[in-house]
Design a protein around this motif. Structure first.
Motif, short mmCIF file in Angstrom:
data_model
loop_
_atom_site.label_atom_id
_atom_site.label_comp_id
_atom_site.label_asym_id
_atom_site.label_seq_id
_atom_site.Cartn_x
_atom_site.Cartn_y
_atom_site.Cartn_z
N PRO A 71 -29.53 -16.69 -29.04
CA PRO A 71 -29.40 -17.17 -27.66
C PRO A 71 -28.63 -18.49 -27.62
CG PRO A 71 -31.69 -17.27 -28.44
CD PRO A 71 -30.92 -16.53 -29.46
N ARG A 72 -27.85 -18.67 -26.56
CA ARG A 72 -27.02 -19.87 -26.47
C ARG A 72 -27.68 -20.92 -25.58
NH1 ARG A 72 -21.18 -18.25 -24.78
NH2 ARG A 72 -22.18 -18.46 -22.77
N THR A 73 -27.59 -22.15 -25.99
CA THR A 73 -28.19 -23.24 -25.19
C THR A 73 -27.61 -23.26 -23.78
OG1 THR A 73 -26.54 -24.78 -26.05
CG2 THR A 73 -28.68 -24.77 -27.15
N VAL A 74 -26.30 -22.99 -23.67
CA VAL A 74 -25.65 -23.08 -22.36
C VAL A 74 -26.21 -22.07 -21.34
CG1 VAL A 74 -23.46 -24.16 -22.94
CG2 VAL A 74 -23.75 -21.71 -23.31
N ASP A 75 -26.83 -21.00 -21.85
CA ASP A 75 -27.40 -20.01 -20.93
C ASP A 75 -28.78 -20.41 -20.41
OD1 ASP A 75 -25.16 -18.38 -21.27
OD2 ASP A 75 -26.01 -17.45 -23.07
N SER A 76 -29.35 -21.48 -20.96
CA SER A 76 -30.69 -21.89 -20.54
C SER A 76 -30.70 -23.24 -19.83
CB SER A 76 -31.62 -21.98 -21.76
OG SER A 76 -31.78 -20.72 -22.33
N LEU A 77 -29.52 -23.74 -19.48
CA LEU A 77 -29.48 -25.08 -18.87
C LEU A 77 -30.08 -25.06 -17.47
CD1 LEU A 77 -25.86 -26.25 -19.83
CD2 LEU A 77 -28.00 -26.71 -21.03
N CYS A 78 -30.77 -26.17 -17.12
CA CYS A 78 -31.25 -26.32 -15.75
C CYS A 78 -30.06 -26.67 -14.85
CB CYS A 78 -32.33 -27.40 -15.68
SG CYS A 78 -31.73 -29.05 -16.06
N ALA A 79 -30.28 -26.66 -13.55
CA ALA A 79 -29.16 -26.88 -12.62
C ALA A 79 -28.47 -28.22 -12.87
CB ALA A 79 -29.67 -26.80 -11.18
N ALA A 80 -29.26 -29.27 -13.13
CA ALA A 80 -28.67 -30.60 -13.33
C ALA A 80 -27.82 -30.63 -14.59
CB ALA A 80 -29.77 -31.65 -13.40
N CYS A 81 -28.31 -30.01 -15.65
CA CYS A 81 -27.56 -29.99 -16.92
C CYS A 81 -26.30 -29.15 -16.77
CB CYS A 81 -28.42 -29.43 -18.05
SG CYS A 81 -29.64 -30.62 -18.64
N LYS A 82 -26.40 -28.07 -16.03
CA LYS A 82 -25.26 -27.20 -15.81
C LYS A 82 -24.15 -27.97 -15.10
CE LYS A 82 -26.66 -22.62 -15.42
NZ LYS A 82 -27.34 -21.63 -14.63
N ALA A 83 -24.55 -28.71 -14.05
CA ALA A 83 -23.58 -29.48 -13.28
C ALA A 83 -22.96 -30.57 -14.15
CB ALA A 83 -24.26 -30.11 -12.06
N HIS A 84 -23.80 -31.19 -14.97
CA HIS A 84 -23.32 -32.26 -15.84
C HIS A 84 -22.29 -31.71 -16.83
CE1 HIS A 84 -23.47 -35.03 -19.33
NE2 HIS A 84 -23.55 -35.96 -18.39
#
Ligand SMILES: [Zn+2]
Ligand SMILES: [Zn+2]
Length: 270
Positions: A71-84
């Motif tokens: 599994p990739r970390t980028v697929d589990s990011l919260c909304a704030a982390c995704k935006a960042h």
């Protein structure tokens, strides 16, 4: 990147990933642990890391192939982390910094948050050649007892940057500065005192380590394009002088300790 380019490396490439924050990483780690439990035949290191520091398993060179479907970390990011993460990538684009996402890139220490990166000479990857590596550690200052403070940092492989400069034919051609060459432990302290005296006058100075041979210290001085080398061994210290070697002219002078700083200041008109 500015540091690496500033040093003269013309081509370098950023590999990056986001490993999330304290909100979203725990969920990712659960996913990863479940995934790892179903994997057999991982190396001994990974078996012990699996529970202690599962993120590091992704780092394993030996098991890279076996873990390609992790599994990739980028697929589990919260909304704030995704935006960042999206913002980081768009800024890299804006600054025209060549970059590639590397979903398996992690840093081993718990205090890292969100962005992690490694910088390689263009076209190369694989941890042996990273020129620099680092990331954000927004939680670190707090962890050490301070107020919450956003932070970012990296480690730079000075030798690797020099190697790369050499490979790109970008090492400065003009020799300048003084390389301190202590021989034996007793030379270390007086050599470092002299080093700081010289630095205070504005002279570029670097030092070798007393436990290294004269040959390997000379080699480093040469690669750093130093003009002079100050050799300090037991005899020199006892008699209060140093050997001043001009690496360009390949000449050597015996100079008394009381005159060495003045002599170099005169040479560099400082
Ligand atoms: Zn997050
Ligand atoms: Zn492994």
């Amino acid at each position: 990147m500015a540091v690496i380019r500033g040093a003269g490396v013309k081509q370098a490439h950023v590999f990056l990933n986001s490993i999330g924050c304290s909100e979203c990483r725990p969920q990712y780690l659960e996913k990863l642990k479940t995934y790892l439990k179903g994997k057999s035949g991982l190396c001994e290191h990974c078996k012990s890391r699996m529970t202690k520091n599962p993120l590091r398993v992704l780092d394993c060179k030996e098991d890279a192939e076996k873990l390609s479907d992790a599994p990739r970390t980028v697929d589990s990011l919260c909304a704030a982390c995704k935006a960042h993460y999206a913002e980081v990538k768009s800024l890299l684009k804006m600054y025209v910094i060549p970059h590639t996402e590397q979903p398996r890139l992690v840093r081993g220490l718990d205090y890292y948050t969100r962005t992690v990166f490694e910088i390689y000479p263009s076209g190369k990857s694989g941890s042996q050649d990273a020129l620099a590596a680092g990331g954000r550690y927004d939680g670190l200052v707090e962890l050490l007892g301070g107020a919450p403070t956003p932070a970012v940092g990296f480690a730079l492989g000075v030798e690797r940057v020099l190697n790369e400069l050499e490979a790109q034919g970008a090492l400065p051609a003009v020799r300048r500065g003084v390389f301190m060459l202590p021989l034996g432990d007793s030379a270390f302290e007086p050599s470092q005192k002299l080093l700081w005296q010289l630095r205070e006058t504005g002279i570029r100075c670097e030092t070798g380590q007393p436990d290294q041979s004269i040959k390997s210290q000379m080699r480093l001085a040469d690669r750093l394009q130093m003009e002079f080398c100050i050799i300090m061994g037991e005899n020199e210290i006892k008699d209060n002088f140093v050997m001043l070697k001009n690496l360009e002219k390949q000449s050597q002078d015996k100079v008394s300790m009381s005159e060495i700083v003045g002599k170099l200041q005169d040479h560099y008109k400082l």
